[in-house]
Enzyme design. Structure first.
Site, PDB file in Angstrom:
ATOM      1  N   GLY A   8      20.832  51.178  16.533  1.00  0.00           N
ATOM      2  CA  GLY A   8      20.804  49.901  17.224  1.00  0.00           C
ATOM      3  C   GLY A   8      20.704  50.085  18.724  1.00  0.00           C
ATOM      4  O   GLY A   8      20.665  51.212  19.231  1.00  0.00           O
ATOM      5  N   ASN A  11      24.708  51.315  19.533  1.00  0.00           N
ATOM      6  CA  ASN A  11      25.215  52.478  18.801  1.00  0.00           C
ATOM      7  C   ASN A  11      24.244  52.915  17.714  1.00  0.00           C
ATOM      8  O   ASN A  11      23.448  52.115  17.222  1.00  0.00           O
ATOM      9  CB  ASN A  11      26.570  52.162  18.148  1.00  0.00           C
ATOM     10  CG  ASN A  11      27.677  51.940  19.153  1.00  0.00           C
ATOM     11  OD1 ASN A  11      27.957  52.794  19.983  1.00  0.00           O
ATOM     12  ND2 ASN A  11      28.316  50.773  19.087  1.00  0.00           N
ATOM     13  N   GLY A 107      12.783  42.634  13.594  1.00  0.00           N
ATOM     14  CA  GLY A 107      13.578  43.849  13.696  1.00  0.00           C
ATOM     15  C   GLY A 107      13.968  44.368  12.326  1.00  0.00           C
ATOM     16  O   GLY A 107      14.317  43.583  11.426  1.00  0.00           O
ATOM     17  N   ALA A 108      13.929  45.684  12.168  1.00  0.00           N
ATOM     18  CA  ALA A 108      14.253  46.288  10.878  1.00  0.00           C
ATOM     19  C   ALA A 108      15.657  45.917  10.427  1.00  0.00           C
ATOM     20  O   ALA A 108      15.903  45.696   9.228  1.00  0.00           O
ATOM     21  CB  ALA A 108      14.122  47.808  10.970  1.00  0.00           C
ATOM     22  N   ASP A 109      16.598  45.806  11.370  1.00  0.00           N
ATOM     23  CA  ASP A 109      17.976  45.482  11.001  1.00  0.00           C
ATOM     24  C   ASP A 109      18.068  44.112  10.334  1.00  0.00           C
ATOM     25  O   ASP A 109      18.869  43.910   9.409  1.00  0.00           O
ATOM     26  CB  ASP A 109      18.886  45.551  12.229  1.00  0.00           C
ATOM     27  CG  ASP A 109      18.405  44.688  13.390  1.00  0.00           C
ATOM     28  OD1 ASP A 109      17.211  44.356  13.436  1.00  0.00           O
ATOM     29  OD2 ASP A 109      19.240  44.379  14.260  1.00  0.00           O
ATOM     30  N   ASP A 129      24.650  38.266  12.314  1.00  0.00           N
ATOM     31  CA  ASP A 129      24.919  39.642  12.735  1.00  0.00           C
ATOM     32  C   ASP A 129      25.366  39.642  14.194  1.00  0.00           C
ATOM     33  O   ASP A 129      24.609  39.287  15.099  1.00  0.00           O
ATOM     34  CB  ASP A 129      23.658  40.489  12.571  1.00  0.00           C
ATOM     35  CG  ASP A 129      23.920  41.982  12.784  1.00  0.00           C
ATOM     36  OD1 ASP A 129      25.009  42.337  13.279  1.00  0.00           O
ATOM     37  OD2 ASP A 129      23.025  42.787  12.467  1.00  0.00           O
ATOM     38  N   THR A 184      42.013  31.713  35.450  1.00  0.00           N
ATOM     39  CA  THR A 184      40.601  32.089  35.313  1.00  0.00           C
ATOM     40  C   THR A 184      40.314  32.899  34.063  1.00  0.00           C
ATOM     41  O   THR A 184      39.391  32.576  33.292  1.00  0.00           O
ATOM     42  CB  THR A 184      40.148  32.863  36.561  1.00  0.00           C
ATOM     43  OG1 THR A 184      40.280  32.024  37.706  1.00  0.00           O
ATOM     44  CG2 THR A 184      38.687  33.288  36.426  1.00  0.00           C
TER      45      THR A 184
END
Length: 269
Positions: A8, A11, A107-109, A129, A184
């Protein structure tokens, strides 16, 4: 045994499946400059700790959305494991139709998630995802991939908020107990967390409305469990969806042959 590589933007995950179960998985930061030998030395040591020798691995499959990393990952499979890897791409046999205008752009993923999700949970469904980008991918009842939605990932949004506003600090992600922040950092955490919960619920509702029938929602990616705490929209959380998609794809497609001019692997004592 099968070596599975999911590369990816953030990672790369390496995993080994022995035909019955996963024997181990290991994660490394993605770097297009890392060589096949660097991967090999690192991975061989981890495999040894799991009781696996390079000779036991006879097949490999790669899914990547980082084209620059593919050359060295392919060399890793050839030189260290004597296996020519199957590379996930739209032209392979997926067992379902890819009903988008340009299948090669997907995308392959996203296709791998669709394959594994429909295999495990049936359709119709949406895979959400939580990766570098947060993607929503729609699969119909027959398993066909219909397309989806791409939105900025959580960590990208946090970084953009910090860089674009000089007085806003870089924050970590977590589930705030209150929506209204009284300083904040809590206000930023609320905006990121509950803002993404709103994005998830809103997009799932719009996708389901456009599809015209109820859809299961399957969450995957590292932050899926955290965001599942804030909504009841998810049918299941499956952190291994992409890896199992690669395994299933390798079962449907033959392994490519090694180049003829390459010397064969020889294991020494």
């Amino acid at each position: 045994m099968l070596l599975v590589i999911d590369a990816g933007n953030t990672n790369i995950v390496f995993a080994v499946h022995d035909g019955t179960e996963w024997r181990g998985s290991w994660r490394l930061a993605t770097s297009a400059q890392r060589t096949s030998d660097e991967y090999g030395v690192w991975l061989e040591a981890l495999l040894a700790r799991a009781g696996i020798t390079p000779r036991q691995i006879n097949r490999a499959v790669i899914g990547t959305v980082v084209p620059a990393a593919l050359y060295h990952l392919r060399r890793l499979c050839r030189d260290w494991f004597d296996a020519e890897p199957l590379v996930a791409r739209a032209s392979l046999d997926w067992g379902f139709d890819i009903k988008v205008d340009n299948p090669e752009e997907v995308g392959a993923d996203r296709l791998l998630n669709a394959l594994a999700a429909h295999n495990h949970y049936g359709g119709p469904l949406v895979v959400v995802d939580f990766g570098t980008a947060t993607t929503f991918d729609v699969v119909d009842g027959s398993g066909a991939y219909l397309g989806g939605v791409i939105s900025p990932g959580i960590n990208l949004s946090i970084e953009a908020l910090h860089l674009a506003a000089a007085r806003l600090p870089r924050i970590s992600i977590g589930r705030p107990q209150a929506v209204i922040g009284r300083s904040t950092v809590p206000a930023m955490r609320s905006g990121i967390y509950w803002g993404y919960v709103g994005l998830i619920e809103g997009l799932l509702a719009r996708i389901e409305g456009e599809y015209g029938a109820p859809l299961k929602a399957i969450a995957t990616g590292g932050l899926a469990p955290l965001f599942a705490e804030g909504t009841h929209k998810f049918t299941a959380i499956d952190s291994d969806l992409t890896l199992d998609g690669l395994r299933l794809l390798s079962l449907r497609n033959p392994s490519p042959p090694l180049p003829r001019d390459r010397p064969r692997f020889i294991e020494t004592d």
